[in-house]
Design a protein around this motif. Structure first.
Motif, short mmCIF file in Angstrom:
data_model
loop_
_atom_site.label_atom_id
_atom_site.label_comp_id
_atom_site.label_asym_id
_atom_site.label_seq_id
_atom_site.Cartn_x
_atom_site.Cartn_y
_atom_site.Cartn_z
N ALA A 58 2.54 -6.73 37.32
CA ALA A 58 2.21 -5.47 36.66
C ALA A 58 2.22 -5.46 35.07
O ALA A 58 3.32 -6.22 34.72
CB ALA A 58 3.12 -4.20 37.56
N VAL A 59 1.66 -4.58 34.43
CA VAL A 59 1.87 -4.34 33.29
C VAL A 59 1.92 -2.69 32.79
O VAL A 59 0.98 -1.98 33.48
CB VAL A 59 0.69 -5.00 32.34
N ALA A 60 2.79 -2.50 31.78
CA ALA A 60 2.84 -1.18 31.47
C ALA A 60 2.05 -1.26 29.88
O ALA A 60 2.07 -2.06 29.37
CB ALA A 60 4.02 -0.57 31.13
N ASP A 123 5.35 -6.74 42.40
CA ASP A 123 6.39 -8.03 42.43
C ASP A 123 7.10 -7.63 41.11
O ASP A 123 6.61 -8.00 39.89
CB ASP A 123 5.66 -9.21 42.01
N ALA A 124 8.29 -7.04 41.31
CA ALA A 124 9.26 -6.64 40.35
C ALA A 124 9.69 -7.69 39.19
O ALA A 124 10.48 -7.34 38.25
CB ALA A 124 10.31 -5.48 40.61
N SER A 125 9.43 -8.83 39.82
CA SER A 125 9.97 -10.17 38.89
C SER A 125 8.97 -10.78 38.09
O SER A 125 9.16 -11.43 37.19
CB SER A 125 10.49 -11.22 39.94
N SER A 148 13.30 -11.00 30.14
CA SER A 148 12.76 -11.18 31.61
C SER A 148 11.45 -11.35 31.57
O SER A 148 10.88 -11.39 32.53
CB SER A 148 13.50 -10.82 32.68
N LEU A 149 10.89 -10.03 30.82
CA LEU A 149 9.42 -9.92 30.74
C LEU A 149 8.65 -11.15 30.50
O LEU A 149 8.89 -12.11 29.78
CB LEU A 149 9.00 -9.03 29.59
N LYS A 150 7.49 -11.30 31.34
CA LYS A 150 6.60 -12.70 31.37
C LYS A 150 5.45 -12.49 30.38
O LYS A 150 5.24 -13.70 30.07
CB LYS A 150 6.02 -12.53 32.87
N ALA A 151 5.26 -11.25 29.88
CA ALA A 151 4.24 -11.40 28.86
C ALA A 151 4.05 -10.26 27.92
O ALA A 151 4.46 -9.24 28.47
CB ALA A 151 2.83 -11.28 29.58
#
Ligand code: 9J3
Ligand code: ZN
Length: 264
Positions: A58-60, A123-125, A148-151
Motif C-alpha cells: 500500500a501507498v499513501a 500487507d502492513a509490512s 521501515s517504509l519500503k518506498a
C-alpha cells in the motif's frame, strides 16, 4: 504468483503495460470521511476489487499546499489497477506544512492497515509514501521518521529541510525542469544529493514540466513511480529492467540519475 517472490502481483511487465492508463486489476474505491478518522483529513482508498491474488502493498499519497486529494487523485486508479492499495488523503488543513504532512501520511497508513474496511487486503509490512510539493516534502519526513517504509516518491517536492541523510527507504525523487515554485536547484536536486550513497535512490527530472505537472495524469511519472513501487514494495525484480540501466534523456526526461543495479 512466482514461487520465488510471494509479493509479486500481476503479469510480467512490458513497456506497454507500465505506460498504460490502467493495469490488469479491476479496482474499487471507498471514501473515508474526515469525521471518522484522526491525525489526517480523510481521503479515498483505491484497491484491487478481487481478493484472489492475496494481500497487496500500500501507498499513501499527500497533496500539496492549498490542495486537496483531487489534485493527486489520478494516481489512485492508475496504481491500484497495477496491484496496490492506494490511499489519496486530505490533510487536516490545506496549509499544513511538510512535517505535519509527513505525520499525516503515517496516520493514514496506520488507519489503512488497522481500521479501514480494506485492512484485510493490505500487507502492513509493505508500505510506501508519495506526495506532491509540500506533500512530497512530507513523504521525505515520513520516511525519515519511519525507516521501515519500503518506498518514498516526492513529486516536485518542497521542503525547507534540504538534507535527508537519515533516510533508509528507497527513494525516487521526481523534479520538473520548469518548476518555479520548488525549483530543482533548491529542492529536488539537493534532496537527492543528500540521500545516503548506499541507498537505492534515483532522481527523475521531467522535461518541459512545471510544479503542477504531477497534478494531472502523466505517463512518465506513472511508469517510473509504478516501477519503483513494484521494485521496492513488492520486491518485484521484473521491474528492475525499467530502472536499470538508468533511463536516458528523452522528450519527457530532462535528466535521470541513480545508482544501479538496485541492491535491496
Ligand atoms: O505544496 C506546495 O505547492 C508548496 C509550494 C509553496 O507554495 O510553498 C510556499 C510556501
Ligand atoms: Zn535534514
Amino acid at each position: 504468483q512466482a514461487a520465488d517472490n510471494p509479493y509479486e502481483r500481476g503479469p510480467a511487465p512490458t513497456q506497454s503495460s507500465i505506460e498504460a492508463s490502467r493495469g490488469s486489476f479491476a479496482t474499487s474505491q471507498t471514501s473515508v470521511s474526515s469525521l471518522s478518522v484522526s491525525g489526517f483529513g480523510g481521503g479515498t482508498i483505491y484497491y484491487p476489487t478481487s481478493t484472489t491474488a492475496g494481500t497487496f502493498g500500500a501507498v499513501a499519497v499527500s497533496p500539496g499546499f492549498t490542495a486537496t486529494q483531487s489534485s493527486i487523485a489520478w494516481l489512485g486508479p492508475r496504481l491500484a489497477s497495477q496491484g496496490f492499495v492506494v490511499f489519496t488523503i486530505d490533510t487536516n488543513t490545506t496549509s499544513d506544512q511538510p512535517a505535519s504532512r509527513g505525520r499525516q501520511l503515517l496516520a493514514a497508513l496506520d488507519y489503512l492497515t488497522t481500521r479501514s474496511s480494506v485492512r484485510g487486503r493490505v500487507d502492513a509490512s509493505r508500505l510506501g509514501v508519495m506526495g506532491h510539493s509540500m506533500g512530497g516534502g512530507g513523504s521525505l519526513e515520513a520516511a525519515k521518521s519511519r525507516t521501515s517504509l519500503k518506498a518514498a516518491i516526492p513529486l516536485t517536492g518542497w521542503n525547507t529541510d534540504k538534507t535527508w541523510p537519515e533516510l533508509r527507504t528507497p527513494t525516487l525523487i521526481v523534479g520538473a525542469d520548469g518548476d518555479s515554485v520548488a525549483p530543482v536547484s533548491s529542492h529536488s536536486e539537493p534532496f537527492y544529493r543528500s540521500l545516503p550513497g548506499s541507498l537505492d535512490k534515483a532522481y527523475l527530472e521531467l522535461r518541459n514540466a512545471s510544479h503542477f505537472t504531477p497534478n494531472t495524469s502523466n505517463t512518465t511519472i506513472a511508469k517510473y513511480s509504478l516501477s519503483w513501487l513494484k521494485r521496492f514494495i513488492d520486491n518485484d525484480t521484473r521491474y528492475e529492467q525499467f530502472l536499470c540501466p538508468l533511463p536516458q534523456p528523452s522528450l519527457t526526461i530532462a535528466e535521470y540519475r541513480g545508482n544501479c543495479p538496485h541492491t535491496s
